[in-house]
Structures are given as C-alpha cells and as structure tokens.
Design an enzyme around this catalytic site. Structure first.
Site, PDB file in Angstrom:
ATOM      1  N   GLY A   9       1.705 -11.193  -3.738  1.00  0.00           N
ATOM      2  CA  GLY A   9       2.350 -11.348  -2.429  1.00  0.00           C
ATOM      3  C   GLY A   9       1.308 -11.226  -1.348  1.00  0.00           C
ATOM      4  O   GLY A   9       0.130 -10.980  -1.619  1.00  0.00           O
ATOM      5  N   ALA A  11      -0.135  -9.659   2.481  1.00  0.00           N
ATOM      6  CA  ALA A  11      -0.390  -8.330   3.025  1.00  0.00           C
ATOM      7  C   ALA A  11       0.920  -7.708   3.499  1.00  0.00           C
ATOM      8  O   ALA A  11       1.741  -8.374   4.128  1.00  0.00           O
ATOM      9  CB  ALA A  11      -1.382  -8.419   4.188  1.00  0.00           C
ATOM     10  N   ARG A  12       1.114  -6.464   3.153  1.00  0.00           N
ATOM     11  CA  ARG A  12       2.296  -5.690   3.551  1.00  0.00           C
ATOM     12  C   ARG A  12       3.602  -6.325   3.078  1.00  0.00           C
ATOM     13  O   ARG A  12       4.631  -6.214   3.728  1.00  0.00           O
ATOM     14  CB  ARG A  12       2.325  -5.488   5.069  1.00  0.00           C
ATOM     15  CG  ARG A  12       1.165  -4.684   5.599  1.00  0.00           C
ATOM     16  CD  ARG A  12       1.331  -3.226   5.193  1.00  0.00           C
ATOM     17  NE  ARG A  12       0.196  -2.426   5.592  1.00  0.00           N
ATOM     18  CZ  ARG A  12      -0.663  -1.883   4.740  1.00  0.00           C
ATOM     19  NH1 ARG A  12      -0.540  -2.080   3.448  1.00  0.00           N
ATOM     20  NH2 ARG A  12      -1.652  -1.150   5.152  1.00  0.00           N
ATOM     21  N   LYS A  15       4.292  -5.279  -2.339  1.00  0.00           N
ATOM     22  CA  LYS A  15       3.904  -5.466  -3.744  1.00  0.00           C
ATOM     23  C   LYS A  15       3.456  -4.171  -4.410  1.00  0.00           C
ATOM     24  O   LYS A  15       3.815  -3.919  -5.558  1.00  0.00           O
ATOM     25  CB  LYS A  15       2.857  -6.571  -3.888  1.00  0.00           C
ATOM     26  CG  LYS A  15       1.568  -6.356  -3.165  1.00  0.00           C
ATOM     27  CD  LYS A  15       0.712  -7.619  -3.170  1.00  0.00           C
ATOM     28  CE  LYS A  15      -0.509  -7.434  -2.327  1.00  0.00           C
ATOM     29  NZ  LYS A  15      -0.223  -7.274  -0.888  1.00  0.00           N
ATOM     30  N   HIS A  50      -2.052   5.418   0.176  1.00  0.00           N
ATOM     31  CA  HIS A  50      -1.616   5.095  -1.189  1.00  0.00           C
ATOM     32  C   HIS A  50      -1.567   6.360  -2.041  1.00  0.00           C
ATOM     33  O   HIS A  50      -0.612   6.571  -2.792  1.00  0.00           O
ATOM     34  CB  HIS A  50      -2.583   4.078  -1.827  1.00  0.00           C
ATOM     35  CG  HIS A  50      -2.215   2.657  -1.594  1.00  0.00           C
ATOM     36  ND1 HIS A  50      -1.782   1.840  -2.594  1.00  0.00           N
ATOM     37  CD2 HIS A  50      -2.225   1.900  -0.467  1.00  0.00           C
ATOM     38  CE1 HIS A  50      -1.539   0.641  -2.102  1.00  0.00           C
ATOM     39  NE2 HIS A  50      -1.804   0.651  -0.814  1.00  0.00           N
ATOM     40  N   ARG A  54       1.885   8.808  -4.062  1.00  0.00           N
ATOM     41  CA  ARG A  54       1.953   8.985  -5.519  1.00  0.00           C
ATOM     42  C   ARG A  54       2.199  10.448  -5.847  1.00  0.00           C
ATOM     43  O   ARG A  54       1.639  11.344  -5.246  1.00  0.00           O
ATOM     44  CB  ARG A  54       0.650   8.520  -6.166  1.00  0.00           C
ATOM     45  CG  ARG A  54       0.436   7.032  -6.062  1.00  0.00           C
ATOM     46  CD  ARG A  54      -0.596   6.534  -7.027  1.00  0.00           C
ATOM     47  NE  ARG A  54      -1.911   7.110  -6.909  1.00  0.00           N
ATOM     48  CZ  ARG A  54      -2.891   6.619  -6.159  1.00  0.00           C
ATOM     49  NH1 ARG A  54      -2.704   5.548  -5.421  1.00  0.00           N
ATOM     50  NH2 ARG A  54      -4.059   7.195  -6.148  1.00  0.00           N
TER      51      ARG A  54
END
Length: 167
Positions: A9, A11-12, A15, A50, A54
């Site tokens: 996909g 940017a932003r 995905k 990111h 997580r």
C-alpha cells in the site's frame, strides 16, 4: 511451504498495523524483523512510534541488510518483515547488489517452516521521478514486489486503512 503474506500500500495506508494484527493471528510470540535505520531525528521518531505500539508478544530483530539470515534464524514462530522497501533502500544506498539479494530472499521462502508476513510500499502509482536514483528505486521496488507477490500465498493491498485481497 510456509504461509507467505505480502501486505502492500501507499504511505500511511494502514499496511503495518494490518500486517502486525495478521502476524499475531498466526501465533505468539512473533518475531518483528525491522529493516529501518535511524539516519535522522524524523526516522528515529517513526521507529519509536512503531516500537511503542508493539507489546510483549513481539521479539524484535533489527536487520537492515541480511533478511535471509534472520529469516532462517527466526524460523520457529511467525515473522513480520517491516519493510521490504526500506530493506531495498538500505541495499541500494549501500551499493549492494539488490537484485541478487532479492532473488536469494525469494528462493529461501519455500524452505521456511514458519509463516512470514512482509510489508512493502507500492511506489509505482505516482508520477515519474525527476532523478535517476528515484527512478531506479521505483523500478527496483516494482520488481521486488512482483517477485515476492508471485511467491506469496496471499497479497493484500491497503488503501485508506482498508485491506483489499489481491491474491
């Protein structure tokens, strides 16, 4: 053959979030193979964002170049590779033979026992770049994505946060 999923996909597009959820559906703990390198403050902030989303169900491996090695070393649980286009950037800027590395990656996939989810950017939908490096990158990313998509069991295109099954 391992279950191979390619999530692509712009940017932003959502995905990475989608790919993370799909990977965790395959089992935990899961291995997060991060290809990004923090060359500046902005990229450092992206990496931190990111990492912050997580949880403890992830084991992170930072590997900017040798995906084949880390995929073999982590072939005990589901893996997420985020992302192929950053990996390609690292190879190209490091003046490595990206085509040989990409073909070695694709050749390794049938030998893996545990699932792998790949994230990649779709960069070929925009304008023709105005410089040679950008055009070379766009072309290389297109070939890399085609090769991995051909080897994948499933391909998902994300648009505006919505996943669409392509394969």
């Amino acid at each position: 053959m391992a279950r191979i999923l390619l999530v692509t996909g712009g940017a932003r597009s959502g995905k990475s979030t989608y790919a993370e959820a799909r990977t965790l559906e395959l089992g935990t703990p899961a291995h997060y193979i991060a290809t990004a390198q923090a060359w500046d403050d902005e990229m450092e902030a992206r990496i931190a964002a990111h990492q912050a989303r997580r949880g403890p169900e992830w084991v992170t491996h930072a590997e900017p170049l040798d995906l084949v090695k880390v995929l073999r070393e982590t072939d005990t649980a589901p893996r997420l590779v985020d992302c192929l286009t950053l990996w390609l950037t690292n190879l190209m800027l490091g003046e490595k033979d990206w085509e040989t590395a990409a073909k070695a990656l694709v050749a390794t996939l049938p030998d893996l026992a545990s699932p792998v989810v790949f994230v990649t950017n779709e960069v070929g939908l925009g304008i023709v770049p105005d410089n040679r490096l950008a055009r070379d990158f766009r072309d290389a990313a297109g070939y890399l994505n085609q090769w991995v998509a051909a080897a994948a069991d499933e391909v998902i295109l994300t648009v505006a946060g919505l996943p669409m099954k392509v394969k």
